[in-house]
Design an enzyme around this catalytic site. Structure first.
Site, short mmCIF file in Angstrom:
data_model
loop_
_atom_site.label_atom_id
_atom_site.label_comp_id
_atom_site.label_asym_id
_atom_site.label_seq_id
_atom_site.Cartn_x
_atom_site.Cartn_y
_atom_site.Cartn_z
N CYS A 1 0.63 -1.39 -0.20
CA CYS A 1 -0.08 -0.04 0.01
C CYS A 1 0.82 1.29 -0.04
CB CYS A 1 -0.94 -0.09 1.24
SG CYS A 1 -0.43 -0.34 2.66
N CYS B 1 -3.64 -2.64 -0.63
CA CYS B 1 -2.56 -3.75 -0.30
C CYS B 1 -2.30 -4.68 -1.02
CB CYS B 1 -2.78 -4.07 1.28
SG CYS B 1 -3.40 -2.86 2.27
N LYS C 1 -5.89 -8.47 11.58
CA LYS C 1 -5.83 -7.17 11.48
C LYS C 1 -7.05 -6.53 10.91
CE LYS C 1 -3.52 -3.70 8.39
NZ LYS C 1 -2.23 -3.51 7.48
N ARG D 1 -1.58 6.26 8.29
CA ARG D 1 -1.62 6.45 6.91
C ARG D 1 -0.91 7.96 6.72
NH1 ARG D 1 -7.29 3.66 6.20
NH2 ARG D 1 -6.55 1.51 6.70
N ARG E 1 -10.46 -0.58 3.25
CA ARG E 1 -9.72 -1.97 3.32
C ARG E 1 -10.79 -2.78 3.71
NH1 ARG E 1 -5.06 0.40 1.67
NH2 ARG E 1 -3.92 1.83 3.10
N LYS F 1 -4.11 -6.84 15.70
CA LYS F 1 -4.19 -5.54 15.61
C LYS F 1 -5.20 -4.97 15.14
CE LYS F 1 -2.31 -2.56 12.02
NZ LYS F 1 -1.52 -2.60 10.79
N SER G 1 -1.11 3.33 15.50
CA SER G 1 -1.01 4.66 15.71
C SER G 1 -2.36 5.43 16.37
CB SER G 1 -0.87 5.29 14.26
OG SER G 1 -1.84 4.74 13.26
N TYR H 1 4.72 2.42 19.86
CA TYR H 1 5.36 3.67 19.61
C TYR H 1 6.00 4.14 21.04
CZ TYR H 1 2.94 3.46 14.92
OH TYR H 1 2.57 2.89 13.83
C1 PBG Z 1 0.03 -1.37 5.91
C2 PBG Z 1 0.02 -0.98 7.55
C3 PBG Z 1 -0.75 -0.31 8.21
C4 PBG Z 1 -0.44 -0.35 9.40
C5 PBG Z 1 0.60 -1.28 9.81
N1 PBG Z 1 0.91 -1.80 8.20
C6 PBG Z 1 -2.02 0.78 7.90
C7 PBG Z 1 -3.01 0.44 7.20
O1 PBG Z 1 -3.35 -1.09 7.03
O2 PBG Z 1 -3.68 1.09 6.70
C8 PBG Z 1 -0.91 0.33 10.82
C9 PBG Z 1 -0.09 0.60 11.86
C10 PBG Z 1 -0.55 1.83 12.71
O3 PBG Z 1 -1.73 2.35 12.52
O4 PBG Z 1 0.25 2.09 13.64
N2 PBG Z 1 -0.63 -2.48 5.50
ZN ZN Z 2 -1.04 -2.46 3.45
#
Ligand code: PBG
Ligand code: ZN
Length: 340
Positions: free
Chosen positions: A135, A143, A210, A220, A232, A263, A290, A329
């Site tokens: 992505c 992705c 996820k 992002r 997504r 996650k 995040s 973080y």
């Molecule tokens: C990309 C990815 C993402 C995160 C980790 N790998 C973002 C998404 O899926 O849009 C998110 C990590 C975070 O928010 O700290 N595939």
């Molecule tokens: Zn991705």
């Protein structure tokens, strides 16, 4: 004077007396099955293709996007404090780098492969995880590789993701972690690692469960990976999908994952606990993402709670649910706060 105390014990109600077991701070620490230690933490790094860049990400407090020339000055003091592991995310900024196939993901001169090599030769003991996704590199921001109707082309995406993972491992990543959610990518990556002769020295950590939702916004912003259309929701899991998450976890265990990751973390503690039950013989990781991190900062700033206290409470909840690895973080803060 002691009649009250005596009458309590004589009445036989001994099981109601819990306070003695956690009066002392050490006795309180012993109540946890797992104590948070520095070795459990993985620190996310955003690696820009602009070598001298060092940009604060406004929505992600205290976190930066850094170019290769800025990495070691940032990491040296953290290594000295006991930083054990990092996870790398590439951020291509150069115009024209993104295309529908995400070809820049495994560019040997690109930020991730260059950073893996730099960190391997600079820090003997640092464990390097490479996030694997397209992505950040696709022009459409999804992705994987798309079919004409804008949905993911599973076979092409898995083929590409598994190639990228293998290139990161060949460059020296100790661990590859596919975050794309395409079906069957764990098996495909494992087979290519075997074929490349490096399966025995590469950890395969699957972002198994996820969930889609609103907690990835600051990431992002940092990685420039907002999808150019749609969302997504047809590949990341629906927030209520506990059964679906359990099936994805079992599937990835059977496909050869070495670590199962969940996650986000604090909104999905039941899923972490399910992962520990389904994968009782393997390490479980959780990513405090995040949006969770930004939310804790915002709460502390608004005076709702103390930042450090909530950083610990949220992380201890993740460990209690069953994780023994936390992508956080808060890692630089914990390196200051923890003694081991
Ligand atoms: C990309 C990815 C993402 C995160 C980790 N790998 C973002 C998404 O899926 O849009 C998110 C990590 C975070 O928010 O700290 N595939
Ligand atoms: Zn991705």
């Amino acid at each position: 004077a002691s009649t009250t105390a005596t009458s309590v014990s004589i009445s036989g109600d001994i099981s109601s007396q819990l306070h003695g077991g956690y009066h002392h701070p050490l006795a309180r620490a012993w109540q946890a099955e797992r104590q948070l230690t520095k070795s459990m933490l993985i620190y996310p790094l955003f690696i820009s293709d602009q070598p001298d860049e060092e940009t604060l990400i406004p929505s992600l407090p205290n976190q930066h996007r850094r170019g290769l020339n800025r990495l070691t000055a940032h990491l040296d003091p953290l290594i000295a404090k006991g930083l054990a592991a990092v996870i790398l995310f590439g951020v291509p900024i150069n115009p024209g780098v993104k295309d529908p196939h995400g070809r820049a993901a495994d560019d040997p001169r690109g930020p991730v492969i260059q950073a893996i090599k730099l960190l391997r030769r600079t820090y003997r003991d640092l464990f390097i995880v490479a996030d694997v996704c397209l992505c950040e590199y696709t022009s459409h921001g999804h992705c994987g590789i798309l079919t004409e109707d804008g949905t993911l082309h599973n076979a092409l995406s898995v083929e590409r993701i598994s190639d990228v993972a293998t290139e990161y491992a060949l460059a020296g990543a100790h661990c590859v972690a596919p975050s794309d959610m395409n079906d069957g990518r764990i098996r495909a990556i494992k087979l290519k690692l075997i074929e490349a002769g490096i399966a025995h020295k590469t950890v395969l950590m699957s972002y198994s469960a996820k969930f889609s939702g609103c907690l990835y916004g600051p990431f992002r912003d940092a990685a420039g990976s907002v999808p150019s259309f749609g969302d997504r929701k047809c590949y990341q899991l629906p927030p209520g999908g506990r059964g679906l998450a359990r099936r994805a976890i079992v599937r990835d265990i059977n496909e050869g994952a070495d670590i199962i990751m969940i996650k986000p973390a604090n909104q999905y503690l039941d899923i972490i606990s399910d992962a520990k039950e389904l994968g009782k013989d393997m390490p479980i990781a959780a990513y405090q993402v995040s949006g969770e991190f930004a939310m804790i900062h915002a709460g502390a700033k608004a005076g709702v709670f103390d930042l450090k206290t909530m950083a610990f409470e949220s992380t201890e909840g993740i460990l209690r649910a069953g994780a023994s690895i936390v992508i956080s973080y808060f890692t630089p803060d914990f390196l200051d706060w923890l003694t081991t």
